[in-house]
Scaffold this motif. Structure first.
Motif, PDB file in Angstrom:
ATOM      1  N   UNK A 158      15.041   6.827 -47.060  1.00 52.59           N
ATOM      2  CA  UNK A 158      15.503   7.550 -46.401  1.00 52.59           C
ATOM      3  C   UNK A 158      14.909   9.179 -46.298  1.00 52.59           C
ATOM      4  N   UNK A 159      14.891  10.012 -45.121  1.00 53.16           N
ATOM      5  CA  UNK A 159      14.355  11.008 -45.289  1.00 53.16           C
ATOM      6  C   UNK A 159      15.401  11.934 -44.725  1.00 53.16           C
ATOM      7  N   UNK A 160      15.127  13.518 -45.116  1.00 53.39           N
ATOM      8  CA  UNK A 160      16.301  14.367 -44.831  1.00 53.39           C
ATOM      9  C   UNK A 160      15.615  15.421 -44.306  1.00 53.39           C
ATOM     10  N   UNK A 161      16.330  16.195 -43.438  1.00 60.41           N
ATOM     11  CA  UNK A 161      15.764  17.540 -42.680  1.00 60.41           C
ATOM     12  C   UNK A 161      15.450  18.687 -43.581  1.00 60.41           C
ATOM     13  N   UNK A 162      14.357  19.147 -43.651  1.00 60.44           N
ATOM     14  CA  UNK A 162      14.031  20.346 -44.156  1.00 60.44           C
ATOM     15  C   UNK A 162      13.484  19.680 -45.692  1.00 60.44           C
ATOM     16  N   UNK A 222      19.297  23.284 -43.263  1.00 59.67           N
ATOM     17  CA  UNK A 222      19.308  21.548 -43.431  1.00 59.67           C
ATOM     18  C   UNK A 222      20.243  21.101 -42.292  1.00 59.67           C
ATOM     19  N   UNK A 223      21.384  21.813 -42.187  1.00 61.11           N
ATOM     20  CA  UNK A 223      22.227  21.488 -41.060  1.00 61.11           C
ATOM     21  C   UNK A 223      21.916  21.669 -39.725  1.00 61.11           C
ATOM     22  N   UNK A 224      21.088  22.831 -39.351  1.00 63.67           N
ATOM     23  CA  UNK A 224      20.714  23.371 -38.152  1.00 63.67           C
ATOM     24  C   UNK A 224      19.590  22.400 -37.713  1.00 63.67           C
ATOM     25  N   UNK A 225      18.672  22.081 -38.485  1.00 57.24           N
ATOM     26  CA  UNK A 225      17.477  21.157 -38.048  1.00 57.24           C
ATOM     27  C   UNK A 225      17.972  19.931 -37.750  1.00 57.24           C
ATOM     28  N   UNK A 237      19.179  14.527 -34.993  1.00 61.23           N
ATOM     29  CA  UNK A 237      20.257  13.457 -34.843  1.00 61.23           C
ATOM     30  C   UNK A 237      20.205  12.797 -36.170  1.00 61.23           C
ATOM     31  N   UNK A 238      20.013  13.631 -37.303  1.00 64.66           N
ATOM     32  CA  UNK A 238      20.292  13.224 -38.633  1.00 64.66           C
ATOM     33  C   UNK A 238      21.661  13.480 -39.287  1.00 64.66           C
TER      34      UNK A 238
END
Length: 247
Positions: free
Chosen positions: A52-56, A108-111, A116-117
């Motif tokens: 699994x990948x995460x934003x930022x 992290x929340x904005x990106x 759509x993560x």
């Protein structure tokens, strides 16, 4: 730097209660932020094992390679651990990491809105909620470090440091020093005189006699119906020597 007027120094250490209360609130705030970062880091570490990948957070690992490459997973784990370490340091004197954590979670929340993560958005939004007071926490803590009485803000301790002959008003003034213990005199030991009557002669030595191994036979045994047993009394050749004292 922003100045909190409630934390300004006042005469007679009157600012101690407000400063101590604010310092306690800052420690509790940073501790909650650390607990969240440790929990979210553990969750993201587990999901990283499944690719699994995460934003930022996954920006640098994505530059190295796809999730199937082991080195990219290792780098992502290092970044997650680094975030938890910064949260732990913010509990101590490194309050500068509190604004850094807020920026990380907010980005992290904005990106994640544009990618759509959902998982990254939930973690980022929760992290931002735990660290949104980061600026006030940082400035108030820096002001407290420059305030007289830090970090204890204890009035009695301050009065003791200012006055070397300090006497606590809560103590008992009628307490006197305990007298020195008196040494007990050594008792006089009187040796009894020899009169001849207080002489105890040594017991004469007895010759060793072999144990009696006489076997009980119906001839020298008596039958007791009540107990249903044969019993006999054997005479031992051992005799007790008597010593008479001559007076």
């Amino acid at each position: 730097m922003r100045i909190n007027e409630e934390l300004l120094e006042q005469p007679d250490h009157a600012h101690y209660p407000a400063c101590l209360g604010r310092l306690t609130a800052i420690k509790a705030y940073c501790s909650r932020s650390f607990y969240f970062s440790a929990f979210s880091g553990f969750l993201m570490g587990i999901l990283t094992l499944f690719g699994v990948r995460f934003s930022l957070i996954s920006f640098i690992p994505d530059l190295i390679g796809d999730p199937t490459v082991i080195i990219s997973d290792i780098v992502q784990h290092i970044i997650i651990i680094g975030i938890a370490v910064m949260a732990g340091l913010s509990v101590g004197r490194f309050k500068i990491f509190s604004p850094v954590l807020f920026v990380i979670y907010a980005l992290m929340a904005i990106i994640s809105v544009f990618t759509s993560d959902i998982v990254s958005f939930v973690i980022g939004a929760a992290g931002g909620a735990f660290n949104y007071k980061c600026l006030s926490v940082y400035f108030d803590y820096m002001q407290l470090t420059q305030t007289e009485g830090f970090p204890f803000f204890n009035k009695r301790l301050a009065e003791q440091e200012e006055n070397s002959e300090y006497v606590s008003k809560y103590g008992n003034k009628n307490i006197q020093s305990a007298p020195e213990p008196m040494e007990a005199p050594e008792p006089d030991i009187v040796q009894p005189e020899f009169t001849g009557r207080n002489y105890v002669p040594e017991m004469a030595s007895l010759d060793s006699t072999p144990a009696v191994t006489e076997r009980i036979t119906p001839v020298n045994a008596v039958y007791y119906p009540m107990h249903k047993k044969f019993c006999a009394v054997s005479e031992s050749p051992r005799r007790t020597l008597s010593v008479q004292e001559e007076v």
